[in-house]
Design a protein around this motif. Structure first.
Motif, PDB file in Angstrom:
ATOM      1  N   ALA A   1      -4.399  86.491 -29.406  1.00 38.35           N
ATOM      2  CA  ALA A   1      -6.005  88.170 -29.777  1.00 38.35           C
ATOM      3  C   ALA A   1      -5.629  88.637 -30.894  1.00 38.35           C
ATOM      4  O   ALA A   1      -6.731  89.435 -31.075  1.00 38.35           O
ATOM      5  N   VAL A   2      -4.383  88.987 -30.857  1.00 30.74           N
ATOM      6  CA  VAL A   2      -3.827  90.291 -32.541  1.00 30.74           C
ATOM      7  C   VAL A   2      -4.323  89.252 -33.647  1.00 30.74           C
ATOM      8  O   VAL A   2      -3.372  89.147 -34.127  1.00 30.74           O
ATOM      9  N   ALA A   3      -4.041  87.737 -33.235  1.00 33.78           N
ATOM     10  CA  ALA A   3      -3.049  86.937 -34.950  1.00 33.78           C
ATOM     11  C   ALA A   3      -4.699  87.375 -35.634  1.00 33.78           C
ATOM     12  O   ALA A   3      -3.451  87.414 -37.174  1.00 33.78           O
ATOM     13  N   GLY A   4      -5.717  87.232 -36.203  1.00 38.40           N
ATOM     14  CA  GLY A   4      -6.169  88.131 -37.030  1.00 38.40           C
ATOM     15  C   GLY A   4      -5.616  89.175 -37.270  1.00 38.40           C
ATOM     16  O   GLY A   4      -5.917  89.598 -39.071  1.00 38.40           O
ATOM     17  N   ARG A   5      -5.100  90.248 -36.855  1.00 37.34           N
ATOM     18  CA  ARG A   5      -4.595  91.586 -36.964  1.00 37.34           C
ATOM     19  C   ARG A   5      -3.631  92.030 -38.052  1.00 37.34           C
ATOM     20  O   ARG A   5      -3.805  91.638 -38.839  1.00 37.34           O
ATOM     21  N   ALA A   6      -2.511  90.596 -37.151  1.00 33.28           N
ATOM     22  CA  ALA A   6      -1.426  90.730 -38.233  1.00 33.28           C
ATOM     23  C   ALA A   6      -1.390  89.493 -39.266  1.00 33.28           C
ATOM     24  O   ALA A   6      -1.220  90.066 -40.073  1.00 33.28           O
ATOM     25  N   LEU A   7      -2.063  88.945 -39.268  1.00 28.55           N
ATOM     26  CA  LEU A   7      -1.933  87.768 -40.435  1.00 28.55           C
ATOM     27  C   LEU A   7      -2.822  88.334 -42.211  1.00 28.55           C
ATOM     28  O   LEU A   7      -2.700  89.287 -42.710  1.00 28.55           O
ATOM     29  N   SER A   8      -4.079  89.470 -41.546  1.00 28.09           N
ATOM     30  CA  SER A   8      -4.965  90.032 -42.381  1.00 28.09           C
ATOM     31  C   SER A   8      -3.438  91.659 -43.037  1.00 28.09           C
ATOM     32  O   SER A   8      -4.180  91.767 -43.852  1.00 28.09           O
ATOM     33  N   ALA A   9      -2.856  92.095 -42.070  1.00 30.45           N
ATOM     34  CA  ALA A   9      -2.712  93.193 -42.141  1.00 30.45           C
ATOM     35  C   ALA A   9      -1.248  92.651 -43.189  1.00 30.45           C
ATOM     36  O   ALA A   9      -1.164  93.307 -44.042  1.00 30.45           O
ATOM     37  N   TYR A  10      -0.247  91.860 -43.107  1.00 28.26           N
ATOM     38  CA  TYR A  10       0.583  90.708 -43.669  1.00 28.26           C
ATOM     39  C   TYR A  10       0.033  90.547 -45.072  1.00 28.26           C
ATOM     40  O   TYR A  10       0.923  90.489 -46.185  1.00 28.26           O
ATOM     41  N   ASN A  11      -1.326  89.837 -45.161  1.00 26.49           N
ATOM     42  CA  ASN A  11      -2.052  89.927 -46.235  1.00 26.49           C
ATOM     43  C   ASN A  11      -2.179  90.962 -47.056  1.00 26.49           C
ATOM     44  O   ASN A  11      -1.873  91.194 -48.187  1.00 26.49           O
ATOM     45  N   LEU A  12      -2.241  91.581 -46.255  1.00 26.25           N
ATOM     46  CA  LEU A  12      -2.594  93.679 -46.874  1.00 26.25           C
ATOM     47  C   LEU A  12      -1.425  93.489 -48.039  1.00 26.25           C
ATOM     48  O   LEU A  12      -1.207  94.323 -48.534  1.00 26.25           O
TER      49      LEU A  12
END
Length: 402
Positions: free
Chosen positions: A335-346
């Protein structure tokens, strides 16, 4: 978790890979076009670095809202909206008549393709088993390397025949075709936002996570720096330091990107095997990053003798840090994967922008201080090496805080 059938998973992978291919072409094309753009618009090293970095600035600016939108609305709906912006960016770049227009269009391109990797990785977290996620991540990056290969010699051959502006018309058409394919084949998101009574996912739990903090500096400096070199500064080094002609430099970039393609293909094959044998991402990063540091130190020492092969070795040995991206996704609930991946991509793409522009600033500063081009580039790369040492050192020292 909803798992796709094998056939559907392959089709979904292929349409996302098709979109990511064009994202990678846009990312790296400034390295091939740098002699043409420098001549036509009279760009200095700082402007060239800012122009290439504008893509990553636009890319990074969207990552935090992107993660929330991916978790809530799913990859299909989000990526389609973003890719319409990419089409507009390509058309705007083709019509630019000055540096400001080029930079604005470049930022739009970065915004538009900023979901092309995060969207599939978010979907894979829900649609695929863990070993398949690792393989799909590496093969997405392989597709990106294929796009970067396409941005070298093919672009160098096209530009004299049709001009650099029509190349961006072709890119706009390719992105439009991939958008249609995604709308047709990618499944709709099931169970988007959590119920109001459930704990709401937030970026706070991502930023506070010890594993995320441990991987952030190596993502910023080492991974982001590798992309900055691959997508821009390898080209000017080959021309201004190693003395390559523009066509020879394009061939050199072709070799570098082909090496990366083969490397990511190999990672996709071996990752499930490594996981089954208990060989961890942390161990691979700890042991693999020093190889890239040694390669970069050798390049600085060799100076004009360091050509495409040396930079290919640096980029290939830097791919160990790419394993951190799926590891971050799997360290958090789906449920948090999108946020985690996008934060690391940032983190990664902020690093690309800083390193890409920073190297240009350093080259111009050292040149203004009276250094010749070779010395200025070597000095800038020495500063970059120091930042990479810091990133790896942080990772090693923080391991007990995991």
């Amino acid at each position: 978790m909803t798992l796709l059938s094998r056939r559907h998973a392959v089709l979904v992978f292929l349409v996302f890979a098709f979109a990511y291919f064009f994202s990678a072409v846009l990312r790296a094309i400034t390295a091939t076009l740098s002699p043409t753009l420098t001549r036509e618009f009279d760009l200095n090293a700082q402007q060239l670095g800012l122009l290439a970095g504008g893509y990553f600035l636009g890319f990074a600016a969207t990552q935090l809202p992107l993660g929330s939108w991916l978790d809530r609305h799913g990859p299909r709906k989000v990526v389609i909206g973003f890719m319409l912006v990419a089409i507009a960016g390509c058309l705007a770049f083709s019509m630019a008549d000055g540096f400001s227009g080029l930079l604005l269009a470049r930022v739009l391109c970065g915004v538009g393709v900023s979901a092309c990797l995060m969207a599939p990785l978010t979907g894979y977290r829900r649609w695929l088993e863990a070993p398949a996620q690792l393989r799909a991540n590496s093969w997405m990056l392989m597709t990106g390397s294929l796009g970067m290969v396409a941005s070298t010699l093919p672009v160098q051959w096209l530009v004299p025949a049709v001009g650099w502006r029509p190349v961006f018309w072709l890119l706009a058409a390719g992105i439009a075709a991939s958008t249609v394919a995604i709308a047709w084949l990618v499944p709709r998101w099931e169970g988007g936002a959590p119920p109001a009574s459930a704990p709401q996912p937030s970026y706070g739990q991502v930023w506070r996570h010890p594993y995320f903090r441990r991987l952030a500096p190596v993502g910023f400096f080492n991974y982001g720096g590798m992309i900055a070199i691959q997508s821009l500064w390898a080209g000017p080094w080959l021309v201004r330091v190693a003395g390559y002609a523009p066509l020879d430099a394009a061939r050199g970039l072709f070799i570098i990107n082909l090496s990366m393609l083969c490397t990511f293909w190999s990672w996709g094959l071996v990752n499930p095997w490594l996981q089954r044998r208990g060989i961890t991402t942390n161990g691979l990063i700890a042991g693999g990053v020093p190889l890239s540091l040694a390669a970069l130190a050798a390049i600085i020492a060799l100076g004009p003798q360091a050509g495409a092969g040396a930079w290919a070795l640096f980029c290939v040995s830097s791919t160990f840090v790419s394993l951190a991206q799926p590891a971050i996704g799997m360290a958090f609930p789906a449920a948090v994967a999108g946020r985690a991946l996008s934060a690391y991509n940032l983190v990664i793409f902020a690093g690309v922008f800083v390193v890409q522009w920073g190297i240009g600033l350093l080259v111009d500063a050292f040149t203004a201080a009276g250094w010749d081009a070779v010395a200025a580039f070597r000095g800038a790369m020495a500063v970059f090496l120091a930042t990479c040492l810091f990133g790896w050192g942080w990772f090693m020292l923080a391991k007990d805080n995991e």
